[in-house]
Write a protein that holds these residues in place. Structure first.
Motif, mmCIF file in Angstrom:
data_model
loop_
_atom_site.group_PDB
_atom_site.id
_atom_site.type_symbol
_atom_site.label_atom_id
_atom_site.label_comp_id
_atom_site.label_asym_id
_atom_site.label_seq_id
_atom_site.Cartn_x
_atom_site.Cartn_y
_atom_site.Cartn_z
ATOM 1 N N ASP A 1 -10.639 2.050 8.992
ATOM 2 C CA ASP A 1 -11.107 3.385 8.628
ATOM 3 C C ASP A 1 -12.578 3.378 8.245
ATOM 4 N N ARG B 1 -4.180 12.789 3.851
ATOM 5 C CA ARG B 1 -3.559 11.475 4.028
ATOM 6 C C ARG B 1 -4.004 10.572 2.883
ATOM 7 N N ARG C 1 0.837 -1.186 0.000
ATOM 8 C CA ARG C 1 0.000 0.000 0.000
ATOM 9 C C ARG C 1 0.881 1.248 0.000
ATOM 10 N N MET D 1 -7.977 0.489 -1.732
ATOM 11 C CA MET D 1 -8.658 0.160 -0.499
ATOM 12 C C MET D 1 -10.037 0.790 -0.553
ATOM 13 N N ASP E 1 0.295 6.302 3.479
ATOM 14 C CA ASP E 1 -1.048 6.648 3.965
ATOM 15 C C ASP E 1 -1.129 7.802 4.972
ATOM 16 N N GLU F 1 -12.273 2.145 2.072
ATOM 17 C CA GLU F 1 -12.263 2.435 3.509
ATOM 18 C C GLU F 1 -12.994 3.724 3.850
ATOM 19 N N ARG G 1 -10.936 6.022 15.774
ATOM 20 C CA ARG G 1 -10.364 4.721 16.122
ATOM 21 C C ARG G 1 -9.241 4.844 17.144
HETATM 22 MG MG MG Z 1 -6.946 2.740 6.617
#
Ligand code: MG
Ligand code: PEP
Length: 878
Positions: free
Chosen positions: A775, A671, A615, A749, A618, A751, A785
């Motif tokens: 997420d 992000r 990935r 992703m 992020d 999310e 979170r």
């Molecule tokens: Mg995430």
């Protein structure tokens, strides 16, 4: 028609467990099979539930049904409760549908009173026995039904023993006990302001009610929460004729397992005490003898017991945990249930039962609790040490624990909740210590056997436990543990080995868990059956190798951010973030590229031949920068000190960037793919580093990984298209200059809720989806979170606004709906789309069931959860 709340034992069977509870149904089934059990009746779980819904008031008719049940029992036994000639004595015992060892209450010897005690003594030809029963009854009834503090009775008993100069209860004479009964009665009456009840019939009703209430006691709540048992099931109440294990030397009481619940070996396993009553064994008040010794002491009962054990195991086709009493040489069974066992034992028993042809592989798999396998993934003491144990006890629950000594369950609960590593040390644990046990690394007790509460509870939780350690002195008040010359104070390091029973007075090094042949074999059955792929979340070569060893079929999430945080990379990151021109930025990024490539090579070498999903970066950029206040102070200080102009300028530029990038809500800020949209150099560099590493491993190893590049936090197809373009161009250029190419998949992703809702459009430009359920949960529920567990979420869980922590087990109704919808939409526009999940939920058995049902292709979780996920994925299809 009124509800039926009371069933005679002869009316029940194993199938009626939801109504009669585990104990009631188990005893009824034994009766059906001709196993000797005491006669009795069961008040149903429904009666308890109906009482709870009426806030403690009994439903109409319940009392008369209990009277009728008693009457029938009196007729069958030829005895009458409270009768001064042929008195009936009963036990009143809880019995939940899902067993909760020791968490609820029991009252024995009910029916003994001033009127009946003489008759009991006469009939037994043993006065001491009758008075012993009487004092036990007052003690239990006082504590359980009237809520009188246990210490009141214990102190009186201890004082009497001291006065008489004896060590054990069994050394007290009939007269001593008679005196003790008087004292107990006086004390009880005092405690209740003169309202102590002496009528056995009234006592029976109050006892049944007390057992109902014990469903709601705090320790039962804690146990249910820890074991995910619903709070609304209620308990049944079993009223059974007493049989006496304390009737002299030909009487005994004990607990046995048909196989060893710690190892799974098919061998004799159990404990008994001569001249004792049930609670003495489980409560760990006297240290019991091994079952093997019973053959000599009570041969006939012993052989009957062995036969019954065989009979019950083959009837239930599973290992049984049984309670028995021998009265004057005759055996009675009081309970049988599927035995709680360690994970190692669960695997061995499952494997052996399949080998013995008793159950199928599918049945075997269904009997293993995937979360319990955690135990096997537990650490052990590194054998490479020269420490001598300072004490030894029973190896009650396997695994090693290191932590600071704590002598009080409340202190353990408080410190453990803060994440501190503590070992709970108690003279013996009682069910009231459960909250402390849950958060401790392990438990050490001075008293009690393998079936004591500490042992049973710790085993179920997979916590290391050493029980009944001899020669240790615990002073809970002073918070010290003394073993010979060694004194351990609260806060000192201690190590337990729950597999050998050894205790060390220091913090030893632990080594990672081992997976044995039983584990491998049963896992291979799971692999034959499951449909879901199981991959791992790993972002370094060590974790990748571990994941592969534990059976991961690839890496489903390689987070690349830690690769930027290294001390050697941060300066280059700062340069990149503060760069004024694209050229300057490119120069900074170029410095990071070889380091990234190096990281990837390690991971790809460990995973060659398998898919790896990398990935792209992020986290928000500010995470790479210094804190705003600190940087301001630094600049101020440099200004005051007249620092070098060039250095000052560099720090000022950094400060300006920190200010520019500062966000109130960074989690919802710049992000994920948003970084690449602003700084395309980042995805470009990462793609090049990935491809160079892929090709380098191919060259060195002759084999490489199936590479998947994943773009995070997308909510519109445009973000993915843009990234695809950047990444694809870098890939093409790298292939061209290397003169080789491999297949590369580019996906995203899912999310964010919007991404899930427009998944059909996103799928048109994606080769794969991976649900970032961390997420997705955060953004769907609007719960941070990072803060949730410190704040209201804990309260929500306590008050059941939420059933489970949505960050641990997926919220199927809400987040799950988004996942299911996105899978369907995505596959509609892109039938080739592969779909997985890489949030924490990928390793949670309940969530895995859901992902299987939803048609995902794979789950990805942390390396140590891979075996658990393999099991859970198999169970999901059975
Ligand atoms: Mg995430
Ligand atoms: C997620 O959000 O579920 C995920 C896997 O990504 P991260 O935890 O790195 O945000």
């Amino acid at each position: 028609m009124t509800d039926r709340y009371v069933y005679d034992l002869s009316e029940g069977s194993a199938e009626m467990k939801p109504l009669l509870g585990g104990k009631g149904a188990g005893v009824a089934e034994m009766k059906r099979l001709g196993v000797p059990v005491p006669d009795g009746f069961t008040v149903t779980t429904e009666a308890c539930v109906d009482t709870m819904t009426r806030k403690g008031e009994w439903p109409e008719d319940l009392e008369s049904q209990v009277w009728d049940g008693l009457k029938r029992l009196e007729e069958r036994t030829g005895r009458v409760l409270g009768d001064d000639k042929k008195p009936l004595l009963v036990s009143v015992r809880s019995g939940a549908v899902i067993s909760m060892p020791g968490m609820m209450d029991t009252i024995l010897n009910l029916g003994i009173s001033d009127d009946t005690v003489e008759a009991i003594a006469k009939e037994a030809g043993n006065e001491r026995f009758a008075w012993d029963c009487y004092r036990r009854f007052i003690q239990m009834y006082g504590e359980v039904v009237e809520g009188i503090d246990a210490h009141i009775y214990e102190d009186a008993l201890t004082a009497l023993k001291e006065k008489k100069g004896v060590e054990s209860d069994t050394d007290l004479s009939a007269d001593d006990l008679k005196g003790l009964v008087d004292t107990f009665k006086k004390l009880s009456n005092e405690q209740l302001g003169g309202n102590w009840t002496t009528d056995p019939r009234e006592q029976l009703m109050r006892a049944v009610d007390a057992v109902f209430r014990s469903w709601l006691n705090p320790r039962a709540f804690v146990y249910r929460k820890a074991n995910k048992i619903p709070d609304d099931l209620g308990t049944a109440v079993n009223v059974m004729q007493m049989v006496f294990g304390n009737r002299g030397d030909t009487s005994a009481t004990g607990v046995c397992f048909t196989r060893n619940p710690a190892t799974g070996e098919k061998e004799l396993y159990g404990e008994f005490l001569v001249n004792a009553q049930g609670e003495d064994v489980v409560a760990g008040i006297r240290t019991p003898r091994s079952l093997a010794e019973m053959e000599e002491v009570l041969p006939e009962a012993y052989h009957d017991l062995i036969d019954t054990m065989k009979k019950m195991e083959s009837h239930y086709r599973d290992m049984q945990d049984m309670e028995f009493t021998v009265e004057n040489g005759k055996l009675y069974l009081l309970q049988t249930r599927n035995g709680k066992r360690t994970a190692a034992a669960a695997l061995k028993v499952a494997r052996d039962l399949v080998d013995e042809g008793v159950i199928t592989k599918e049945e075997a798999l269904m009997r293993i609790e995937p979360a319990q396998l955690d135990q096997l993934l537990h650490e052990a003491i590194d054998p490479d040490h020269s420490e001598q144990p300072v004490a030894e006890g029973l190896p009650a629950s396997p695994g090693a624990a290191v932590g600071e000594a704590v002598f009080d369950a409340d202190v353990a609960a408080e410190r453990g909740a803060k994440g501190e590593k503590v070992v709970l040390i108690r003279f013996e644990t009682t069910p009231d210590d459960i909250h402390g046990v849950i958060v401790s690394q392990g438990v050490l007790t001075a008293h009690g056997g393998m079936t004591s509460h500490a042992a049973v509870v710790a085993r179920g939780m997979g916590k290391p436990c050493v029980a009944g350690a001899r020669g240790i002195k615990i002073d809970a008040k002073a918070a010290t543990l003394t073993i010979g010359d060694t004194v351990i104070h609260e806060g000192d390091m201690i190590t337990l080995d729950g597999s050998t029973g050894e205790v060390f007075a220091s913090g030893l090094k632990l080594i990672p868990p081992q997976i044995n042949a039983d584990f491998q074999e049963v896992l291979s059955w799971a692999d034959e059956i499951r449909r879901l792929g199981v991959e791992a979340n790993a972002d370094n070569a060590t974790d990748a190798a571990k994941a592969r060893e534990l059976g991961a079929e690839g890496i489903g999430l390689c987070r690349t951010e830690h690769m930027f945080f290294g001390a050697d990379r941060l300066p280059a990151m700062h340069e990149m973030i503060t760069a004024d021109t694209p050229e300057e930025r490119q120069a900074a990024v170029d410095k990071i590229l070889p380091m990234q490539q190096d990281d990837f090579e390690g991971i790809f070498t460990a995973m060659k031949g398998l898919p790896v999903t990398v990935r792209l970066l992020d986290p928000p950029l500010h995470e790479f920068l210094p804190n705003l206040v600190e940087q301001s102070l630094k600049v101020q200080k440099m200004e005051n000190q007249g620092a070098d102009a060039g250095e000052l300028d560099k720090e000022r530029r950094l400060l300006a960037q920190v200010k520019k990038l500062h966000e109130q809500n960074p989690m919802l800020g710049t992000r994920g793919c948003r970084l690449g949209m602003l700084y395309p150099e980042i995805p470009d560099m990462q793609a090049r580093a990935i491809i160079r590493a892929v090709l380098s491993v191919l060259k060195k190893e002759g084999e490489t990984v199936q590479i998947h590049i994943m773009i995070p936090l997308v909510f519109t197809p445009i973000e993915l298209e843009t990234h695809r373009r950047i990444v694809q161009q870098a890939i093409d250029e790298e292939f061209e200059s290397a003169g080789t190419k491999v297949d590369v998949k580019i996906g995203t992703m899912i999310e964010l809720p919007r991404a899930a809702l427009v998944a059909d459009k996103i799928a048109e430009v994606a080769d794969f989806f991976s649900f970032g359920t961390n997420d997705l949960t955060q953004t769907t529920l609007g719960i941070s979170r990072d803060d949730a567990e410190n704040g209201f979420l804990t309260e929500y869980l306590r008050t059941k606004v939420l059933k489970d922590n949505p960050f641990a087990s997926i919220d199927q109704e809400g987040v799950g709906q988004l996942v299911a919808g996105a899978v369907e939409k995505g596959r509609k526009t892109n039938p080739e789309l592969s779909v997985g999940v890489c949030g924490e939920h990928g390793g949670d058995p309940d969530s895995i069931h859901f992902f299987n049902k939803t048609g995902l292709d794979y789950v990805s979780c942390s390396p140590f959860r891979v075996p658990i996920a393999r099991f859970a994925a198999a169970q999901a299809v059975i």
